[in-house]
Scaffold this active site. Structure first.
Site: not given
Ligand code: IVH
Length: 685
Positions: A84, A115, A326, A444
């Site tokens: 992402l 999410e 983030k 100690c």
């Molecule tokens: S969507 C192409 N949903 O974050 C879509 N990813 O930085 C990618 N991750 O590789 C995944 N929680 O390992 C999605 N609710 C969530 C997530 C999530 C954690 C992680 C996942 C992905 C990474 C991307």
């Protein structure tokens, strides 16, 4: 019972267990006790043992395959597993939203699904139709390079929130076809993370840096047994066709369907219709972040409609229809003003960086752990350096790297690990192959407080009334300088303490007196010898016990070879015992306890012969036991260890990088087990 009736009974039992698995591992709301659950499992195991032909791959008993792997096969993903794009603040998120609206066109309204961004590793699970109209977990793949992943099916099967099968009724209710793919995140909850690191520490291994690394390392472990012991969770967030297309027209529907089908879907999710609501979700998530049982590092915002998703498409590496917001990293940059060494209850010396106080993720951080001397070397840290400090969840802040830039001069002072305990001046030791230094002095002062509390604990000497308040005062007033001094306390002394009256002083003295009757195993446990927990203390007492008060003397005089004959005592544990009793102060302590009238007697236990007549061959590197360790224990239990595999071999114990012996075992059909199974056999002996 007819075969059909047995089959029915077994299937009913499985259903029941699956139901309770779902309540416990997916819904977080168990309805029965662990003991009741264990009883169901035992019943099922017994029935399946009687009727091995009725065992199915999705039976709850089949989560752990047990066979150590030699490596993972690389397998192509149905469709690329992308990453992402990140945004770090509201403005950047607005930019993303604006572009999305432009690409969607027509002034279209966009609905979003928010999410949590779970901090683990992504995983693809393939389900395929099979017997009785159900769908079965066929494969679990790591993300790998995005195009091909590693086949970690055996390990994924041990994750209890991953359904091994989805029955037809649930498929129907969830509107899922029998062939589908689920993608989601594997995470290690904080409790499991803490436990894993505790175990690693006890084994003299470096702790995992964070739950994500711990989860990733665990899922790539070659022994499913180990994976099964560590609790991992799987949260599902995509439902796909076998070719990797969306199964549902709305992401929110996909999440509901996955939940209905029995997958764990994070409860913190929300479909919203406006940007402001997205921001509100993010804000709430940030507030919740510190009270969750697992780590999240942001919020993922996905466009709900698959149609709009298709319109937006992908950049090279990430979808345009989703973005990761983030959280500000719980990290900061500050200066190391000094390095000090702390002493824990077991005498472990931990270097700690004293920092220029800095604000990280809601609190002021002024100290950070450096773990051990090797870590300081690895970081190349000098006093005065600027460093990056991270903190995550309930994990203590740690220095992760030295920050080098041209605007700031490096530190200048090298840190030398002390050669003696910084608190009492006693010798410190570092056992071969271990990362930690320890102070050998049981008196100690830094250790004494913790030692006294341990000694008086219920599972140890059980001295009621000797809690923190009293211990602190006893130490402050110099009334107690070792564990043994407890036994010469007077009523007068106790009454002089704050909040201790005549009555409670009397009760405490009675408790102390009563504790003298505790058997030797408790005294041994109470001494706080490294690696000697409740169970090892028991085994030692049984081994050296001869029904006379000389058991302690025999133990104190035993050379390591003799100690290693005790079940579960390997070279490392034996050495720890030797080091403890070789320290004159500790010998003096034991003498004082003897004079005070403590019980040094233990009964002899009959030698075990459970593994009598069984021949083992060891191959590869076991995760915890050294080869000598494993050999000694097998022999102690009456078994034999041989150097080569033949038809007469009963078990081959295989670890990582097992070679030709493993091949030979397979060729001859000799049963191959891992360390965990070996330990189990030893335990039941
Ligand atoms: S969507 C192409 N949903 O974050 C879509 N990813 O930085 C990618 N991750 O590789 C995944 N929680 O390992 C999605 N609710 C969530 C997530 C999530 C954690 C992680 C996942 C992905 C990474 C991307």
């Amino acid at each position: 019972m007819s075969k059909a009736a047995t089959e029915q009974k077994i299937e009913k039992l499985r259903e029941k267990i699956r139901h309770h698995d779902d309540l416990y591992y997916v819904q977080d709301s168990p309805e029965i006790t662990d003991a009741e659950y264990d009883a169901l499992m035992r019943e099922l195991k017994a029935l399946e043992a009687e009727h091995p032909e009725l065992v199915t791959p999705d039976s709850p008993t089949q989560r752990v395959g047990g066979k150590p792997k030699e490596g993972f096969a690389k397998i192509a993903h149905s469709r690329q597993m992308l990453s992402l794009d990140n945004v770090n603040n509201e403005e950047e998120l607005r930019d993303w939203d604006r572009r999305a609206h432009e690409l969607a066109g027509d002034g279209a309204e966009i609905a979003y699904v928010c999410e949590y961004k779970l901090d683990g590793l992504s995983m693809a699970l393939h389900y395929r139709s099979g017997a009785r109209g159900a769908s079965y977990l066929e494969r679990g793949l790591t993300r790998g390079d995005g195009t091909t992943g590693e086949d970690v099916t055996g390990n994924v099967r041990t994750i209890r929130s991953v359904p091994l099968s989805v029955p037809p009724a649930k498929l129907e209710k969830a509107k899922l076809p029998a062939n589908f793919e689920v993608r989601g995140e594997v995470v290690m909850p904080f409790t499991a993370f803490a436990k894993m690191n505790e175990e690693r520490e006890a084994q003299g291994l470096a702790p995992a840096a964070n739950p994500r690394n711990a989860a990733a390392g665990t899922i790539r472990t070659l022994e499913p047994n180990i994976v099964a012991q560590r609790r991992l969770d799987f949260y599902a967030y995509f439902a796909l066709t076998v070719t990797g297309e969306n199964l549902f027209e709305e992401q929110s529907d996909a999440l509901e369907a996955l939940a209905v089908a029995g997958f764990r879907v994070n409860q913190h999710r929300e479909a919203v219709k406006s940007f402001d609501k997205v921001m509100e979700f993010i804000q709430r998530a940030e507030e919740k972040r510190n009270s969750l049982g697992y780590e999240i590092d942001g919020v993922v915002i996905k466009i709900d409609s698959a149609e709009v998703q298709r319109k937006l498409g992908y950049t090279g590496r990430a979808p345009r229809w989703a973005v990761a917001y983030k959280f500000t990293a719980r990290a900061g940059i500050t200066q190391v003003e000094d390095i000090r060494v702390q002493v824990g209850r077991t005498g472990k010396l931990t270097p700690v960086a004293v920092l220029t106080p800095t604000f990280i993720g809601g609190t002021t951080v002024s100290r950070a752990t450096l773990h051990n001397a090797d870590e300081i070397e690895r970081l190349g840290l000098l006093i005065g350096d600027r460093v990056k400090v991270e903190r995550g969840g309930d994990v203590i802040p740690k220095v992760v790297e030295v920050v080098v830039d041209k605007d700031h001069p490096r530190g200048t002072k090298k840190f030398y690990f002390p050669t003696h305990c910084p608190v009492c001046g006693s010798e410190i030791v570092r056992a071969e192959g271990e990362v930690d230094y320890r102070c050998v002095n049981v008196d100690c002062p830094a250790r004494l407080r913790e030692s006294l509390l341990h000694f008086s604990a219920r599972s140890v000497m059980n001295i009621e009334g000797l809690g923190e308040a009293v211990v602190t005062q006893l130490l402050d007033r110099g009334m107690v300088k070792s564990i043994a001094d407890l036994y010469s306390l007077t009523e007068e002394q106790l009454i002089s303490l704050e909040r201790v009256g005549k009555k409670s002083a009397g009760t405490l003295l009675e408790e102390i007196e009563k504790s003298k009757q505790n058997p030797l195993n408790r005294v041994l446990f109470g001494l706080g010898i490294r690696f000697i927990g409740e169970r090892t203390a028991q085994l030692l007492a049984e081994e050296f016990g001869d029904g006379r008060p000389t058991a302690m003397d025999a133990l104190m005089a035993a050379p390591t070879e003799e100690l290693e004959r005790v079940n579960e005592v390997g070279p490392r544990v034996a050495q720890a015992i030797r080091e403890f009793f070789d320290e004159p102060k500790n010998r003096a302590l034991v003498e004082k306890l003897r004079k005070a009238g403590l019980t040094f007697t233990a009964e002899k236990k009959k030698k075990s012969s459970e593994l009598e007549g069984l021949t083992f061959v060891l191959t590869g590197t076991l995760p915890n036991l050294t080869r000598e360790d494993a050999k000694a224990r097998i022999e102690a239990a009456g078994g034999r260890v041989s150097g080569s595999v033949s038809k007469k071999t009963h078990y081959v114990v295989a670890g990582e990088e097992a070679g030709s012996k493993l091949d030979k075992a397979r060729e001859l059909g000799v049963q191959v087990i891992g360390e965990t199974e070996l330990l189990k056999m030893l335990q039941s002996s």
